[in-house]
Design an enzyme around this catalytic site. Structure first.
Site, PDB file in Angstrom:
ATOM      1  N   TYR A 139      13.100   5.520  80.668  1.00  0.00           N
ATOM      2  CA  TYR A 139      14.382   6.237  80.745  1.00  0.00           C
ATOM      3  C   TYR A 139      14.395   7.303  81.840  1.00  0.00           C
ATOM      4  CZ  TYR A 139      16.245   3.972  76.627  1.00  0.00           C
ATOM      5  OH  TYR A 139      16.736   3.045  75.763  1.00  0.00           O
ATOM      6  N   GLU A 183      -9.970  -1.335  60.181  1.00  0.00           N
ATOM      7  CA  GLU A 183      -8.810  -2.021  60.732  1.00  0.00           C
ATOM      8  C   GLU A 183      -7.503  -1.558  60.136  1.00  0.00           C
ATOM      9  OE1 GLU A 183      -9.071  -6.324  60.520  1.00  0.00           O
ATOM     10  OE2 GLU A 183      -6.917  -6.503  60.791  1.00  0.00           O
ATOM     11  N   ASP A 202     -10.985  -6.985  58.588  1.00  0.00           N
ATOM     12  CA  ASP A 202     -10.770  -8.076  57.639  1.00  0.00           C
ATOM     13  C   ASP A 202     -11.699  -9.233  57.991  1.00  0.00           C
ATOM     14  OD1 ASP A 202      -8.788  -6.927  56.103  1.00  0.00           O
ATOM     15  OD2 ASP A 202      -7.142  -7.755  57.310  1.00  0.00           O
TER      16      ASP A 202
END
Ligand SMILES: Nc1ncnc2c1ncn2[C@@H]1O[C@H](COP(=O)(O)OP(=O)(O)OP(=O)(O)O)[C@@H](O)[C@H]1O
Ligand SMILES: [Mg+2]
Lengths: 360, 517
Positions: A101, A194, A246
């Protein structure tokens, strides 16, 4: 501990000035200025066996203001340098979106944020610095918790100190934390996990005390500011880094990116912690701990097969675990340990795995 | 048997053309008015050009009864006045009152060819309004003659109703005034087009048209350069037929074939004449007057087979030339780009001809698409475009894609054929036959101008590219200068004006820099 933040800031300002001087001198000699930096095209991303990470090859891009196709991105690049120079000088930060922007006020507007993100990466290459070094941060942020005293360097907070175990939700790894000086710590390791749920569990279970650890929530694939933080903790405080994910191929890859870097950031070598260790959850853990598991999807299998061909995955546990994932075709989340009680993961699994990891 | 009779009768040329007036372009009141105007204008221009006088021609068309509110068709008076050489009063009655009487049967380029154009207009006027034609002319400036004439159609003879003379004012010229049934309402557009196109190929003429409402349409002179008047030539052997050959023999005073050949034909000297006669197997010393019919036919056939004759030269032609054509195109079409291509002289059936082609691109006058402007011996051809050889060439023979001309580009193609004999398909002089030689020359010339246009467009394209580049540099370099000045912490803006193709003063640079700070 020495003040690396202000040193880094001075270095970036110096680099920006040099870049400005090169462009200015060319213009003053009525020569079309140009900037040369390594190409990021797929063909120029190569795997460095020695560094164990992706780096850019030798082909480079010559962006010349004389070329009618280049003059706009060239101007944007010089504008960005001008813009971040002000940020750095004023001790302010900006997000990727802000940059997009901000350009509009200067007649160098970008078509979309993809374009401005590209130019930001270009500047990283020109300066050989990560965008966080010139005060541009992504929106997504991860958190840190543990006994680490930091001292802010951002305006309004200079000299102010804070211990990162003061608030149980942890602290966002944002610009002020990324630029803070490390004052003192009792930690002996960093545990990167994680996901937020496990991060909170670790805090509740006082993992930071039991293991003398700083706990970091990577919030999935860690943003570069987080990888950068991991790198600093490792480099400046000499802390070993352990990664807990995981039990699936995506978790394995999170660990891999922290250790060996990503192709996307092949132009930056300061983001990897090559000595970091992936403690789990491995495919073999899924079997060994008899974790509740789910079948791998088609996409999971495809991803595993892709990663098998990736040069970062040669040897060690990496190929072995991929093969096993492909063999058992099942995956488990960290939460699966809850089957054995909420503290099983911290009381049993983690100590065992850390011991194993340290031996690797 | 005896009462079965066939009636034989002879009709005069004027009667023949009256009966077949379509052939000459007098088929209806609108067309007739247009044809009358152009026949008279062309006579005036022919006369002026032959004497190299810069033409000034005024054409007035007005209703016979000015106050009549009667709808068209109705009687109109057409007056055409010129500043030409005038006509010897001895020839005036025949020139205007007799079909096939004229001064243009020579082998020399002119608009008039048949000796009947002006006369047909008068004839038509006489038939439709029973009014005589009035011719006022002075050929020496001292005396001005006024004639009122009618035509005895059956006898093809002029009837002189009045012949007067006054003192002249020193200037020469001719004015022809005739009355005819016309339809101005329907002819107006064609008449306007005619003048516009005339102005295109005779930019050295000053033409003025006054319409029935008294409105004046001037076509000013755009150049005072005039083409050289054509010279008269002998007929070229390739154009000769048995009948023409016989006439030449009759006219000739030569007593040997070789001398006859070398004095009666265009570009045939003693050497070529001997070569030819050897080729034909004829005795060069034979008296041409003693040739039998069979011998004549064989000789003419041999002429057409012999390829040793030289091409006709162009001295009998009066092409516009690139300069005048260009001036005419620019004057009337005001194009963004104009090109011309003048072909070298060529010949069909022994008649020399030159093809000149002009092209106009863009500008305010032309509208999108290709517009063909056809001319023959400087006459605009406005009717029957689709039957014309030029039309065939541009619509069928040109591979337009090659030239990368933007579709619907405003394009004018001007074709001018000049020849001692234009291959008109009718005496109405509206369209040209597809002679292969003519087609070839037109094709080459049109391709040439299109190539020129294509080159121009290419250059224009790259010039616009340069301009666009400078614009882009003009936008971004000041920004780069400003940002780098700030980064480098320099005291003054860099001097990069040269990169924008100009050297600007430090103050100018400062101003630009300040604009951005
Ligand atoms: N305005 C004029 N000034 C001088 N001579 C003229 C003028 N108008 C006509 N003549 C003479 O009158 C002759 C007859 O004119 P007319 O238009 O009938 O035939 P043309 O022009 O010879 O051939 P075409 O039938 O092709 O027009 C011309 O050949 C010319 O000599
Ligand atoms: Mg005539």
């Amino acid at each position: 501990m020495k003040s690396t933040a202000s040193l880094r800031r001075r270095e970036v300002k110096q680099l920006l000035r040099q870049m400005g001087q090169r462009v200015y001198t060319d213009l003053d000699n009525a020569v079309f200025p140009e900037l040369v930096f390594p190409s990021r095209s797929v063909r120029n991303i190569v795997y460095d066996e020695g560094l164990k990470q992706y780096i850019l090859g030798s082909s480079s891009i010559r962006r010349s203001s004389q070329n009618i196709k280049h003059i706009r991105p060239f101007s944007q690049l010089v504008w960005l340098a001008y813009f971040v120079n002000k940020l750095v000088a004023e001790g302010k930060t900006s997000t990727l979106r802000d940059v997009f922007y901000s350009s509009q006020a200067y007649n160098v507007e970008f078509v979309d944020q993809d374009e401005s993100d590209e130019i930001i990466t270009d500047l990283e290459e020109v300066l050989s610095k990560a965008r966080e070094d010139f005060s541009v941060y992504p929106e997504e942020r991860s958190a840190i918790f543990g006994d680490l005293t930091i001292e802010y360097t951002v305006p309004g907070y200079e000299g102010k100190k804070l211990n990162l175990s003061s608030h149980p939700d942890g602290y966002l790894i944002g610009p002020s934390l990324s630029t803070a000086e490390f004052v003192d710590t009792s930690a002996e390791m960093v545990l990167a996990v994680e996901k937020g749920g496990i991060f909170t569990r670790f805090v509740e279970e006082k993992v930071h005390k039991k293991f003398k650890a700083l706990v970091i929530d990577t919030a999935g694939q860690p943003p570069r500011s987080t990888r950068y933080m991991l790198k600093r903790l490792h480099q400046e405080l000499g802390l070993p880094v352990y990664i807990v994910t995981d039990g699936d191929v995506y978790g394995e890859h999170i660990a891999m990116v922290i250790i060996s870097g990503s192709a996307n950031a092949a132009h930056l070598r300061e983001l990897t912690v090559s000595s970091a260790k992936w403690v789990g959850v491995w495919a073999s853990d899924v079997v060994k701990y008899k974790l509740p598991s789910n079948p791998m999807t088609e996409a999971d299998i495809k991803r595993a097969q892709e990663l098998k061909k990736d040069p970062r995955y040669t040897g060690g546990i990496w190929q072995r675990e991929l093969d096993l994932f492909l063999k058992i075709r099942r995956k488990s989340e960290l939460e699966a340990f809850s089957k054995y009680g909420l503290t099983h993961i911290t009381d049993k699994y983690l100590p065992e795995k850390l011991r194993e990891a340290k031996g690797m | 048997m005896a009462n079965r009779q066939v009636a034989f009768a002879e009709i005069s040329p004027s009667e023949f053309f009256y009966r077949n007036r379509d052939l000459a372009g007098f088929s209806n009141p609108a067309r007739a008015l247009y044809s009358a105007v152009r026949e008279l204008v062309e006579n005036s221009l022919d006369a002026c050009e032959l004497f190299k006088i810069l033409p000034e021609v005024t054409v007035t068309v007005s209703g016979l009864d000015r106050d009549s509110e009667e709808p068209d068709p109705k009687p109109y008076v057409v007056t055409v006045r010129d500043n030409g050489p005038g006509i010897d009063p001895r020839y005036v009655p025949n020139a205007f009152g007799r079909v096939f009487f004229g001064s243009k049967f020579l082998l020399r380029q002119s608009r008039g060819m048949f000796g009947m154009g002006g006369t047909m207009a008068i004839l038509y006027g006489q038939i439709t309004t029973t009014k005589p034609v009035t011719v006022v002319t002075s050929f020496d400036g001292n005396t001005t003659y006024t004639f009122d004439l009618m035509i005895d159609i059956q006898a093809n003879r002029p009837i002189v109703l009045r012949r007067e003379s006054q003192h002249g004012d020193g200037s020469t010229g001719t004015s022809v005034k005739l009355t005819l049934e016309g339809d101005y309402f329907r002819a107006a557009q064609k008449i306007q087009d005619y003048f516009k196109q005339c102005a295109m190929v005779t930019p050295y003429a000053k033409l003025t048209h006054v319409d029935p409402q008294g409105r004046k349409f001037p076509f000013e002179r755009g150049t005072s350069a005039m083409p050289n008047p054509p010279e008269e030539t002998l007929p070229h052997p390739y154009g000769i037929d048995v009948e023409a050959f016989r006439r030449l023999v009759k006219q000739s005073t030569q007593t040997s074939l070789v001398k006859f050949m070398s004095s009666s034909f265009h570009r045939v000297g003693p050497k070529i004449a001997s070569q030819f006669l050897q080729f034909a197997g004829s005795d060069p010393n034979k008296n041409p007057g003693e040739l039998t019919s069979e011998e004549t036919v064989r000789l003419v056939e041999a002429i057409h087979r012999f390829d040793g004759f030289l091409q006709p030269d162009a001295s009998c032609l009066s092409p516009l030339g690139s300069e005048i054509l260009d001036a005419g195109i620019r004057k009337e079409l005001q194009p963004e780009f104009a090109a011309t291509s003048i072909r070298p002289p060529s010949a069909y059936s022994g008649y020399p001809f030159i093809v000149e082609v002009g092209l106009a691109y863009g500008g305010r006058v032309l509208s999108p698409g290709v517009k063909l402007f056809r001319f023959a011996n400087r006459i605009p051809l406005l009717y029957d475009e689709a039957s014309d050889v030029s039309w065939r060439v541009i619509s069928e023979e040109i591979d337009w894609k090659r030239y990368r001309i933007p579709p619907e580009a405003p394009l004018g193609i001007i074709t001018h054929v000049c020849s001692t004999k234009i291959p008109y398909k009718t005496v109405g002089k509206e369209y040209l036959a597809d002679r292969p030689e003519l087609e070839r020359e037109l094709k080459n010339a049109v391709r040439d101008v299109l190539r020129q246009l294509s080159g121009y467009l290419k250059k224009k394209g790259s010039m616009e590219m340069v301009k666009r580049k400078l614009n882009i540099y003009g936008k971004y370099l000041p920004l780069i200068a400003r940002f780098s000045t700030n980064l480098a912490k320099a005291k003054r803006p860099p001097r990069y004006g040269k990169l924008l193709g100009k050297r600007d003063s430090p103050r100018e640079e400062q101003r630009r820099i300040e604009e951005y700070s």
